[in-house]
Scaffold this motif. Structure first.
Motif, short mmCIF file in Angstrom:
data_model
loop_
_atom_site.label_atom_id
_atom_site.label_comp_id
_atom_site.label_asym_id
_atom_site.label_seq_id
_atom_site.Cartn_x
_atom_site.Cartn_y
_atom_site.Cartn_z
N TYR A 8 -0.66 7.65 5.90
CA TYR A 8 -1.02 6.71 6.91
C TYR A 8 -0.33 5.23 6.76
CZ TYR A 8 -3.49 9.66 10.00
OH TYR A 8 -4.07 10.68 10.83
N ILE A 9 -0.35 5.04 5.51
CA ILE A 9 0.32 3.67 4.80
C ILE A 9 1.69 3.80 4.93
CG2 ILE A 9 0.87 2.42 2.71
CD1 ILE A 9 -2.06 3.04 2.09
N ALA A 10 2.28 4.84 4.89
CA ALA A 10 3.75 5.04 5.04
C ALA A 10 4.23 4.97 6.35
CB ALA A 10 4.23 6.39 4.44
N HIS A 11 3.24 5.35 7.39
CA HIS A 11 3.59 5.54 8.77
C HIS A 11 3.32 4.17 9.46
CE1 HIS A 11 4.22 9.92 8.47
NE2 HIS A 11 5.12 9.47 9.45
N HIS A 12 2.77 3.04 8.79
CA HIS A 12 2.48 1.86 9.43
C HIS A 12 2.61 0.81 8.49
CE1 HIS A 12 -0.06 4.84 11.33
NE2 HIS A 12 -0.10 3.92 12.28
N PRO A 13 4.12 0.22 8.56
CA PRO A 13 4.68 -0.64 7.61
C PRO A 13 3.92 -1.94 7.68
CG PRO A 13 6.25 -0.05 9.13
CD PRO A 13 5.09 0.95 9.35
N ILE A 14 3.16 -2.41 8.73
CA ILE A 14 2.55 -3.65 8.88
C ILE A 14 1.19 -3.38 8.05
CG2 ILE A 14 1.25 -5.19 10.30
CD1 ILE A 14 3.59 -4.76 12.29
N VAL A 15 0.63 -2.36 7.99
CA VAL A 15 -0.66 -2.24 7.17
C VAL A 15 -0.28 -2.10 5.50
CG1 VAL A 15 -2.47 -0.39 6.63
CG2 VAL A 15 -1.77 -0.75 8.82
N LYS A 16 1.02 -1.71 5.21
CA LYS A 16 1.40 -1.48 4.04
C LYS A 16 1.77 -2.96 3.38
CE LYS A 16 4.73 0.73 0.98
NZ LYS A 16 5.84 1.78 0.84
N MET A 17 2.26 -3.69 4.37
CA MET A 17 2.63 -4.88 3.78
C MET A 17 1.36 -5.86 3.86
SD MET A 17 4.52 -8.01 6.42
CE MET A 17 2.98 -8.09 7.29
N LYS A 18 0.30 -5.69 4.71
CA LYS A 18 -0.85 -6.53 4.41
C LYS A 18 -1.57 -6.14 3.08
CE LYS A 18 -1.92 -7.40 9.26
NZ LYS A 18 -2.90 -7.06 10.46
N MET A 19 -1.43 -4.57 3.07
CA MET A 19 -2.18 -4.19 1.63
C MET A 19 -1.37 -4.71 0.56
SD MET A 19 -2.28 -0.33 0.05
CE MET A 19 -0.53 -0.32 -0.08
N LEU A 20 -0.17 -4.60 0.40
CA LEU A 20 0.66 -5.07 -0.91
C LEU A 20 0.23 -6.67 -1.00
CD1 LEU A 20 3.76 -3.14 -0.50
CD2 LEU A 20 2.10 -2.97 -2.04
#
Length: 185
Positions: A8-20
């Motif tokens: 799910y993180i890989a499919h949602h780049p905005i989520v990944k950006m916020k997490m990082l």
């Protein structure tokens, strides 16, 4: 569960950006420092991701409950000795309980006033049958995410490939998820 989180993180780049961004703000580029209790409590977005993945893709689709005495449930009278099958996936995706239930949205968990409706989120069971290891499992998942993503960039090999799963009657397990792992810059 970690496989589904990565998917799910890989499919949602905005989520990944916020997490990082959250991970980087806490660890300040230090990729070897152990995680502290305070770090865990500050990884709120990582926890929100875990909860949202569990809501969208529960690893246990259903559970059973047995009543040993007559009860009224959902406006019906039920005799003793009835076993109910509770469809967790259906509850986690019900319009009455969730705004945009089919949308992956960890931000829903970030609202200070957000509380899922009663019995609408069953990640670790409910009531007396709540998993005794639920807190430990959440700590492990959140910390593992932080440990992995603070040091590595993890992407899917094929973004169009679905998660390959199998169900043993109780758990839905990931049997294949091809990822590419590189050190973060």
């Amino acid at each position: 569960m970690l496989s589904y989180i990565i998917y799910y993180i890989a499919h949602h780049p905005i989520v990944k950006m916020k997490m990082l961004k959250e991970i980087d703000s806490i660890f300040q580029g230090d990729i070897i420092r152990p995680i502290t209790k305070d770090d865990f409590y500050n990884l709120k977005y990582c926890e929100a991701i875990v909860k949202e993945v569990a809501r969208i893709f529960p690893i246990i689709y259903s559970t059973v409950r047995y009543i040993d005495e007559p009860k009224e449930i959902a406006g019906y009278q039920w005799p003793a000795g009835i076993t109910f099958s509770i469809n967790i996936k259906a509850i986690h995706n019900k319009d009455d309980y969730w705004e945009e239930p089919n949308k992956f949205n960890p931000d829903r968990w970030m609202d200070e006033n957000f509380e899922p409706k009663k019995d609408s989120f069953i990640m670790f069971g409910r009531g007396l049958r709540l998993c005794p290891g639920s807190k430990l499992a959440m700590i492990e998942l959140v910390c593992l995410m932080a440990l992995l993503f603070r040091k590595y960039d993890i992407n899917l090999v094929d973004m169009n490939s679905p998660v390959k799963t199998k169900c043993d009657g109780l758990l839905v397990c990931c049997v294949e998820l091809l990822v590419e792992i590189k050190p973060r810059n």
